[in-house]
Design a protein around this motif. Structure first.
Motif, PDB file in Angstrom:
ATOM      1  N   TYR A  50       0.842  -1.197   0.000  1.00 40.35           N
ATOM      2  CA  TYR A  50       0.000   0.000   0.000  1.00 40.35           C
ATOM      3  C   TYR A  50       0.879   1.250   0.000  1.00 40.35           C
ATOM      4  N   ILE A  51       0.478   2.225  -0.777  1.00 38.10           N
ATOM      5  CA  ILE A  51       1.078   3.554  -0.723  1.00 38.10           C
ATOM      6  C   ILE A  51      -0.072   4.541  -0.589  1.00 38.10           C
ATOM      7  N   SER A  52      -0.035   5.337   0.478  1.00 38.37           N
ATOM      8  CA  SER A  52      -1.123   6.284   0.745  1.00 38.37           C
ATOM      9  C   SER A  52      -1.061   7.485  -0.196  1.00 38.37           C
ATOM     10  N   GLU A  53      -1.889   8.441   0.106  1.00 38.49           N
ATOM     11  CA  GLU A  53      -1.931   9.687  -0.661  1.00 38.49           C
ATOM     12  C   GLU A  53      -0.532  10.274  -0.793  1.00 38.49           C
ATOM     13  N   ILE A  54      -0.256  10.776  -1.971  1.00 38.87           N
ATOM     14  CA  ILE A  54       1.036  11.383  -2.283  1.00 38.87           C
ATOM     15  C   ILE A  54       0.803  12.880  -2.424  1.00 38.87           C
ATOM     16  N   ASN A  55       1.613  13.663  -1.736  1.00 37.11           N
ATOM     17  CA  ASN A  55       1.441  15.101  -1.758  1.00 37.11           C
ATOM     18  C   ASN A  55       2.641  15.748  -2.448  1.00 37.11           C
ATOM     19  N   PHE A  56       2.460  16.148  -3.727  1.00 38.43           N
ATOM     20  CA  PHE A  56       3.520  16.841  -4.455  1.00 38.43           C
ATOM     21  C   PHE A  56       3.521  18.313  -4.044  1.00 38.43           C
ATOM     22  N   MET A  57       4.684  18.820  -3.669  1.00 42.16           N
ATOM     23  CA  MET A  57       4.805  20.205  -3.197  1.00 42.16           C
ATOM     24  C   MET A  57       5.673  21.074  -4.111  1.00 42.16           C
ATOM     25  N   SER A  58       6.652  20.461  -4.740  1.00 43.01           N
ATOM     26  CA  SER A  58       7.532  21.188  -5.664  1.00 43.01           C
ATOM     27  C   SER A  58       8.069  20.178  -6.671  1.00 43.01           C
ATOM     28  N   THR A  59       9.061  20.546  -7.424  1.00 37.86           N
ATOM     29  CA  THR A  59       9.582  19.651  -8.457  1.00 37.86           C
ATOM     30  C   THR A  59      11.099  19.728  -8.506  1.00 37.86           C
ATOM     31  N   ALA A  60      11.645  19.091  -9.508  1.00 40.98           N
ATOM     32  CA  ALA A  60      13.081  19.136  -9.772  1.00 40.98           C
ATOM     33  C   ALA A  60      13.248  19.225 -11.282  1.00 40.98           C
ATOM     34  N   LYS A  61      14.389  19.742 -11.697  1.00 40.56           N
ATOM     35  CA  LYS A  61      14.665  19.850 -13.129  1.00 40.56           C
ATOM     36  C   LYS A  61      15.962  19.112 -13.443  1.00 40.56           C
ATOM     37  N   GLN A  62      16.260  18.995 -14.717  1.00 40.78           N
ATOM     38  CA  GLN A  62      17.465  18.287 -15.134  1.00 40.78           C
ATOM     39  C   GLN A  62      18.689  18.847 -14.417  1.00 40.78           C
ATOM     40  N   GLY A  63      19.500  17.948 -13.892  1.00 43.21           N
ATOM     41  CA  GLY A  63      20.719  18.348 -13.187  1.00 43.21           C
ATOM     42  C   GLY A  63      20.548  18.443 -11.686  1.00 43.21           C
ATOM     43  N   ASP A  64      19.305  18.512 -11.209  1.00 39.92           N
ATOM     44  CA  ASP A  64      19.079  18.565  -9.769  1.00 39.92           C
ATOM     45  C   ASP A  64      19.356  17.194  -9.151  1.00 39.92           C
ATOM     46  N   ILE A  65      19.592  17.183  -7.853  1.00 36.06           N
ATOM     47  CA  ILE A  65      19.795  15.952  -7.104  1.00 36.06           C
ATOM     48  C   ILE A  65      18.621  15.789  -6.156  1.00 36.06           C
ATOM     49  N   VAL A  66      17.987  14.612  -6.219  1.00 39.36           N
ATOM     50  CA  VAL A  66      16.834  14.316  -5.378  1.00 39.36           C
ATOM     51  C   VAL A  66      17.272  13.329  -4.307  1.00 39.36           C
ATOM     52  N   GLU A  67      16.940  13.648  -3.057  1.00 41.56           N
ATOM     53  CA  GLU A  67      17.212  12.743  -1.939  1.00 41.56           C
ATOM     54  C   GLU A  67      15.904  12.108  -1.496  1.00 41.56           C
ATOM     55  N   VAL A  68      15.965  10.815  -1.162  1.00 42.42           N
ATOM     56  CA  VAL A  68      14.786  10.085  -0.700  1.00 42.42           C
ATOM     57  C   VAL A  68      15.048   9.617   0.724  1.00 42.42           C
ATOM     58  N   GLY A  69      14.155  10.024   1.637  1.00 41.27           N
ATOM     59  CA  GLY A  69      14.290   9.635   3.036  1.00 41.27           C
ATOM     60  C   GLY A  69      13.151   8.733   3.471  1.00 41.27           C
ATOM     61  N   MET A  70      13.463   7.803   4.365  1.00 47.86           N
ATOM     62  CA  MET A  70      12.480   6.855   4.908  1.00 47.86           C
ATOM     63  C   MET A  70      12.563   6.854   6.423  1.00 47.86           C
ATOM     64  N   GLU A  71      11.402   6.614   7.031  1.00 49.01           N
ATOM     65  CA  GLU A  71      11.335   6.492   8.486  1.00 49.01           C
ATOM     66  C   GLU A  71      10.265   5.462   8.829  1.00 49.01           C
ATOM     67  N   VAL A  72      10.574   4.567   9.745  1.00 50.13           N
ATOM     68  CA  VAL A  72       9.603   3.567  10.174  1.00 50.13           C
ATOM     69  C   VAL A  72       8.606   4.226  11.119  1.00 50.13           C
ATOM     70  N   THR A  73       7.311   3.993  10.861  1.00 54.50           N
ATOM     71  CA  THR A  73       6.285   4.505  11.767  1.00 54.50           C
ATOM     72  C   THR A  73       5.625   3.384  12.560  1.00 54.50           C
ATOM     73  N   LYS A  74       5.746   2.129  12.048  1.00 50.77           N
ATOM     74  CA  LYS A  74       5.079   1.015  12.739  1.00 50.77           C
ATOM     75  C   LYS A  74       5.642  -0.316  12.258  1.00 50.77           C
TER      76      LYS A  74
END
Length: 131
Positions: A50-74
């Motif tokens: 399951y993946i809940s609602e996804i809330n897009f707030m901004s974007t990235a463009k070519q050349g940008d670096i995107v970091e992905v963070g995870m945290e256990v809630t349960k």
């Protein structure tokens, strides 16, 4: 929240607007959730339930670096629930958040299997166990 991976936005990651395609980012998030779960549950046989609602707030463009963070809630009996944030390392803006990603631990036949975990474990702590 710990940020475990970084992705460089390349031309093949862009949508017709010239910004990061949301589907590409979701694939990166699903992969990171799977890797995080495999390490936590010490089992390579896991699936995204399951993946809940996804809330897009901004974007990235070519050349940008995107970091992905995870945290256990349960920790469930056969599952682990995570929350996620993806952020643009260049602009320091949050790109999106996901409140709940449920990953399920499987046995050899593909059926849910209890994992016995109750807290986040770090690999360095597993390696430092004393006899």
């Amino acid at each position: 929240m710990r940020f475990h991976s970084r992705k460089w936005v390349k031309p093949e990651d862009l949508n017709p607007n010239g910004t990061l395609f949301g589907g590409r980012l979701l694939a990166w998030i699903d992969e990171e959730a799977a890797l995080y779960t495999v390490v936590q549950l010490e089992n390579p046989k896991i699936v995204t339930k399951y993946i809940s609602e996804i809330n897009f707030m901004s974007t990235a463009k070519q050349g940008d670096i995107v970091e992905v963070g995870m945290e256990v809630t349960k920790f469930g009996k056969t599952s682990i629930t995570l929350k996620c944030e993806a952020r643009n390392k260049m602009t320091r803006e949050t790109i999106l958040t996901v409140d709940n990603i449920i990953m399920v631990n499987l046995d050899e036949t593909g059926k849910p299997k209890p994992h016995g975990k109750t807290k986040v474990e770090f690999v360095k702590d597993r390696l430092n166990t004393k006899p």
